[in-house]
Scaffold this motif. Structure first.
Motif, mmCIF file in Angstrom:
data_model
loop_
_atom_site.group_PDB
_atom_site.id
_atom_site.type_symbol
_atom_site.label_atom_id
_atom_site.label_comp_id
_atom_site.label_asym_id
_atom_site.label_seq_id
_atom_site.Cartn_x
_atom_site.Cartn_y
_atom_site.Cartn_z
ATOM 1 N N ASN A 197 -71.548 1.773 0.906
ATOM 2 C CA ASN A 197 -70.392 2.454 1.502
ATOM 3 C C ASN A 197 -69.301 2.801 0.492
ATOM 4 O OD1 ASN A 197 -69.636 -0.296 1.110
ATOM 5 N ND2 ASN A 197 -67.986 -0.060 2.579
ATOM 6 N N THR A 198 -69.594 2.679 -0.792
ATOM 7 C CA THR A 198 -68.614 3.057 -1.807
ATOM 8 C C THR A 198 -68.806 4.508 -2.217
ATOM 9 O OG1 THR A 198 -70.134 2.178 -3.475
ATOM 10 C CG2 THR A 198 -68.351 0.732 -2.737
ATOM 11 N N SER A 199 -67.873 5.005 -3.017
ATOM 12 C CA SER A 199 -67.944 6.373 -3.535
ATOM 13 C C SER A 199 -68.199 6.334 -5.039
ATOM 14 C CB SER A 199 -66.634 7.116 -3.251
ATOM 15 O OG SER A 199 -66.386 7.192 -1.868
ATOM 16 N N LEU A 200 -68.648 7.460 -5.559
ATOM 17 C CA LEU A 200 -68.828 7.588 -7.004
ATOM 18 C C LEU A 200 -67.818 8.586 -7.551
ATOM 19 C CD1 LEU A 200 -72.704 7.661 -7.600
ATOM 20 C CD2 LEU A 200 -71.097 5.774 -7.968
ATOM 21 N N ARG A 201 -67.100 8.146 -8.562
ATOM 22 C CA ARG A 201 -66.199 9.025 -9.300
ATOM 23 C C ARG A 201 -66.898 9.415 -10.598
ATOM 24 N NH1 ARG A 201 -62.196 7.469 -13.448
ATOM 25 N NH2 ARG A 201 -60.802 9.256 -13.787
ATOM 26 N N VAL A 202 -66.999 10.709 -10.838
ATOM 27 C CA VAL A 202 -67.666 11.179 -12.061
ATOM 28 C C VAL A 202 -66.776 12.214 -12.747
ATOM 29 C CG1 VAL A 202 -69.991 10.773 -11.160
ATOM 30 C CG2 VAL A 202 -68.908 12.999 -10.815
ATOM 31 N N PHE A 203 -66.876 12.270 -14.083
ATOM 32 C CA PHE A 203 -66.218 13.373 -14.791
ATOM 33 C C PHE A 203 -66.925 13.658 -16.108
ATOM 34 C CE2 PHE A 203 -63.655 9.708 -16.258
ATOM 35 C CZ PHE A 203 -63.670 9.887 -17.637
ATOM 36 N N TYR A 204 -66.773 14.891 -16.530
ATOM 37 C CA TYR A 204 -67.273 15.335 -17.834
ATOM 38 C C TYR A 204 -66.078 15.638 -18.720
ATOM 39 C CZ TYR A 204 -68.834 18.503 -21.485
ATOM 40 O OH TYR A 204 -69.042 19.111 -22.704
ATOM 41 N N HIS A 248 -62.260 19.460 -18.713
ATOM 42 C CA HIS A 248 -62.403 18.235 -17.903
ATOM 43 C C HIS A 248 -62.822 18.660 -16.496
ATOM 44 C CE1 HIS A 248 -61.349 14.054 -16.615
ATOM 45 N NE2 HIS A 248 -61.159 14.677 -15.451
ATOM 46 N N ILE A 249 -63.982 18.152 -16.047
ATOM 47 C CA ILE A 249 -64.494 18.439 -14.696
ATOM 48 C C ILE A 249 -64.697 17.102 -13.995
ATOM 49 C CG2 ILE A 249 -66.353 19.493 -13.359
ATOM 50 C CD1 ILE A 249 -66.904 21.295 -15.778
#
Length: 223
Positions: A117-124, A172-173
């Motif tokens: 039930n958690t979320s994923l934070r991603v970035f490039y 940054h994405i």
């Protein structure tokens, strides 16, 4: 009968009558004082009386002594919405190379997600260059072979108006993706066409610098 009364009457009565009267008096006194002749008779029970008016409430008693402590219960089960906020779970994948792809996978990164039930934070983070005349290039993330839909895709779209400009810029994405199942998650960073229908540009990723993908498991968003 009083003794004075008897003495007065002696003068007027003959001796025999006096003896009879005295004998009768003695017998009467003996009969009256004899315990063996006393008889008590109990009557029938009477009708119950009317209840009395209730009295005033009494004063409060003194507080009792504290009771002994109860037995410690067993630990409860962990709820389905449990999230360990103390221990952070994140990963970084880095590389240093130039990639001339216009479409396809640039780099992927495998992440071990602990909760459903958690979320994923991603970035490039890195250098990206769109190039062409009236063209468009799109860089985006994929999770286990599919783009994020909850709540939306995570992407960066860049338009190139003219070849007179060759913009090698640091970009940054970033975004968050919900409802990704726990376990091994393959996070990929891709390049491709824009949804606007414009011509595909000449893309370049990672010019003379380090590129990185950062993935972090975070608590779910508030409603």
């Amino acid at each position: 009968m009083c003794p004075s009364f008897v003495i007065t009457r002696l003068a007027k009565m003959d001796f025999k009558f006096f003896i009879f009267l005295l004998f009768s008096l003695v017998m009467n006194m003996a009969t009256t004082n004899s315990p063996s002749q006393t008889t008590a008779t109990c009557g029938s029970a009477g009708i119950p009386g009317i209840p009395g008016v209730p009295g005033n409430p009494g004063r409060d008693g003194l507080p009792g002594s504290p009771g002994s402590a109860g037995v410690k219960g067993e630990p409860g089960e962990r709820g389905n919405d449990y999230v360990d906020l103390v221990q952070s779970n994140w990963k970084q994948c880095t590389w240093k190379r130039g990639d001339h792809k216009d479409t396809g996978l640039i780099q992927d990164c495998i992440f071990d997600k602990k909760h459903d039930n958690t979320s994923l934070r991603v970035f490039y983070e890195g250098n990206i260059r769109p190039y062409g005349t009236n063209t468009c290039s799109r860089w985006y993330f994929i999770f286990n072979g599919a783009e994020c839909t909850k709540p939306a895709t995570i992407e960066g779209v860049y338009y190139a108006k003219s070849t007179q400009v060759n913009p090698y810029h640091h970009r940054h994405i970033e975004g968050y993706c919900d409802q990704v199942s726990k376990g091994h998650v393959r996070v990929g960073f891709w390049i491709g066409r824009c949804a606007s229908g414009r011509s595909l540009g000449d893309g370049y990723t990672g010019w003379n610098s380090v590129s990185r993908i950062v993935i972090e498991e975070v608590p779910p968003s508030q409603p």
